[in-house]
Design a protein around this motif. Structure first.
Motif, short mmCIF file in Angstrom:
data_model
loop_
_atom_site.label_atom_id
_atom_site.label_comp_id
_atom_site.label_asym_id
_atom_site.label_seq_id
_atom_site.Cartn_x
_atom_site.Cartn_y
_atom_site.Cartn_z
N PRO A 112 0.84 -1.20 0.00
CA PRO A 112 0.00 0.00 0.00
C PRO A 112 0.88 1.25 0.00
O PRO A 112 1.98 1.23 0.55
N TYR A 113 0.38 2.31 -0.64
CA TYR A 113 1.18 3.54 -0.70
C TYR A 113 0.30 4.77 -0.61
O TYR A 113 -0.91 4.72 -0.86
N VAL A 114 0.92 5.88 -0.26
CA VAL A 114 0.23 7.16 -0.10
C VAL A 114 0.09 7.82 -1.48
O VAL A 114 1.05 7.85 -2.24
N GLY A 115 -1.09 8.34 -1.77
CA GLY A 115 -1.25 9.19 -2.94
C GLY A 115 -1.88 8.53 -4.14
O GLY A 115 -2.45 7.44 -4.03
N CYS A 116 -1.77 9.20 -5.26
CA CYS A 116 -2.47 8.81 -6.48
C CYS A 116 -1.97 7.48 -7.03
O CYS A 116 -0.83 7.08 -6.80
N ASN A 117 -2.88 6.79 -7.75
CA ASN A 117 -2.54 5.49 -8.33
C ASN A 117 -1.85 5.67 -9.69
O ASN A 117 -1.49 6.79 -10.06
N ILE A 118 -1.70 4.57 -10.40
CA ILE A 118 -0.95 4.62 -11.66
C ILE A 118 -1.62 5.57 -12.65
O ILE A 118 -0.99 6.46 -13.21
N LEU A 119 -2.92 5.38 -12.85
CA LEU A 119 -3.62 6.16 -13.87
C LEU A 119 -3.59 7.67 -13.56
O LEU A 119 -3.19 8.47 -14.41
N SER A 120 -4.01 8.04 -12.36
CA SER A 120 -4.08 9.48 -12.07
C SER A 120 -2.70 10.10 -12.04
O SER A 120 -2.52 11.26 -12.44
N SER A 121 -1.70 9.36 -11.56
CA SER A 121 -0.34 9.91 -11.54
C SER A 121 0.16 10.16 -12.96
O SER A 121 0.69 11.24 -13.26
N SER A 122 0.01 9.17 -13.84
CA SER A 122 0.60 9.34 -15.17
C SER A 122 -0.20 10.34 -15.98
O SER A 122 0.36 11.12 -16.75
N LEU A 123 -1.50 10.35 -15.76
CA LEU A 123 -2.34 11.31 -16.48
C LEU A 123 -1.96 12.75 -16.10
O LEU A 123 -1.75 13.61 -16.97
N ALA A 124 -1.85 13.00 -14.79
CA ALA A 124 -1.55 14.37 -14.35
C ALA A 124 -0.14 14.79 -14.73
O ALA A 124 0.15 15.98 -14.82
N MET A 125 0.73 13.84 -14.96
CA MET A 125 2.12 14.19 -15.32
C MET A 125 2.21 14.68 -16.77
O MET A 125 3.14 15.38 -17.14
N ASP A 126 1.23 14.30 -17.59
CA ASP A 126 1.25 14.70 -18.99
C ASP A 126 0.32 15.89 -19.20
O ASP A 126 -0.90 15.76 -19.13
N LYS A 127 0.92 17.05 -19.45
CA LYS A 127 0.12 18.28 -19.50
C LYS A 127 -0.92 18.24 -20.62
O LYS A 127 -2.03 18.75 -20.45
#
Ligand code: ADP
Ligand code: MG
Length: 326
Positions: A112-127
């Protein structure tokens, strides 16, 4: 029994030094009655190094090990971070940390980890992808033109000049901390800006430049996400670049921002809608432009906001509340 927090910090991105400062803030903020902290440094080369452990609040003189001070004999396999019952806090910013890659690795490890999952993390990283998703969620953003490697650049420059007016901002789609971003006043500068941005990414965004105050909203929670009152980044430099943000310390914060209740309501609602639209989890910081014409544009979501002394997120403090309940 105290639970173990595995703190991952450093990382391969340009923001690795920011990550160290963020991680030091986190390790000092932990409630050591309930948790112990084990830290792992990810070097610029991507190697995992076992670093300090803390069972009580570290003193101000306790600094995390970094590229200059790490002991390469403590290098471990990435999977060696695994510990039954532990939770991971990946305090990593930028590509290969905040972009879903580490989150995917932790999913595979079943940690388990703190914060956004794979999808939301990678999506938000791409402007560019963020723009498109938020567009479909009906959230106002600065007008833009997306350019990807292989596009007809001359036609794209013509499109920029048709849809936007100088000055424009050119950004690599995938970086962070203002690396590779430039402001252009004319076509010649735009060409240079594109050349620079394409050195960092094969996807580039050209945005309408705006004269705006920069206002940030903190988000905390999951499907029940709550937003904070906004804070303002008060600047005295041409734009909020990497040096201004982290080196020159020319930034002050105004929390809550001195803006009207109506503007606050729109920002908080849009921040919460955006977080839900990208599938956000845990925490994020949502950054807005409030222009001199009174427009409210969502600029970006940071899924692992900085926790340095110049960052906003942890100063939002105790004002968490849901905009929908007020
Ligand atoms: N369209 C724009 N108009 C005016 N200023 C901008 C614009 N886009 C970016 N900036 C300035 O550049 C900074 C960095 O851009 P941002 O999109 O936030 O990238 P990063 O991911 O590096 O934080 C912003 O905080 C702002 O000061
Ligand atoms: Mg930003």
């Amino acid at each position: 029994m105290k639970q173990t927090i595995i703190l991952l910090y450093g990382g391969r991105s340009a923001e690795r030094e920011v990550s160290v400062l963020s991680a030091e803030s986190v390790m000092r903020a932990v409630n050591y009655d309930r948790f112990t902290v084990k830290t792992f440094f990810i070097s610029q080369s991507g190697d995992f190094i076992k670093t300090q452990e803390f069972s009580q609040t570290p003193g101000q003189e306790d600094r995390l090990m970094t590229n200059e001070t790490i002991d390469w004999d403590k290098k471990v396999a990435p999977s060696a971070i695994y510990e039954e019952g532990a939770v991971v806090f990946p305090v990593l910013h930028g590509p290969m940390g905040e972009d879903g890659s580490v989150q995917g690795f932790l999913e595979v490890l079943k940690m388990p980890y703190v914060g956004c999952n794979i999808l939301s993390s990678s999506l938000a990283m791409d402007k560019i992808t963020t723009k498109r998703v938020l567009e479909s969620a009906g959230i106002a953003q600065v007008p833009y033109v997306a350019i990807v490697e292989g596009d007809d650049v001359i036609a794209k420059i013509a499109e920029v000049e048709e849809k936007l007016t100088y000055p424009v901002f050119t950004k690599p789609s995938n970086m962070g901390s203002s690396v590779g971003i430039s402001k252009s006043e004319n076509q010649e500068e735009l060409r240079q800006a594109l050349k620079l941005a394409f050195q960092y990414d094969s996807r580039v965004l050209v945005e309408q430049g705006v004269n705006a105050r920069e206002i940030e909203v903190g988000l905390l929670g999951n499907y029940d996400v709550k937003s904070t009152l906004p804070g303002e980044v008060v600047k005295d430099v041409a734009f909020y670049d990497y040096d201004a943000k982290y080196i020159d310390n020319k930034i002050t914060m105004d929390i809550p921002a001195k803006i009207s209740d109506d503007v606050i309501a729109v920002m908080r609602r849009n921040a919460e809608t955006a977080f839900r639209a990208i599938g956000g989890l845990g925490l994020s910081r949502c950054d807005f432009f409030y222009t001199d014409k009174g427009e409210i544009f969502l600029n970006e979501l940071n899924t692992m906001p900085g926790f340095t002394q110049w960052s906003m997120y942890h100063y939002f403090g105790t004002i968490w509340e849901s905009s929908t309940q007020t």
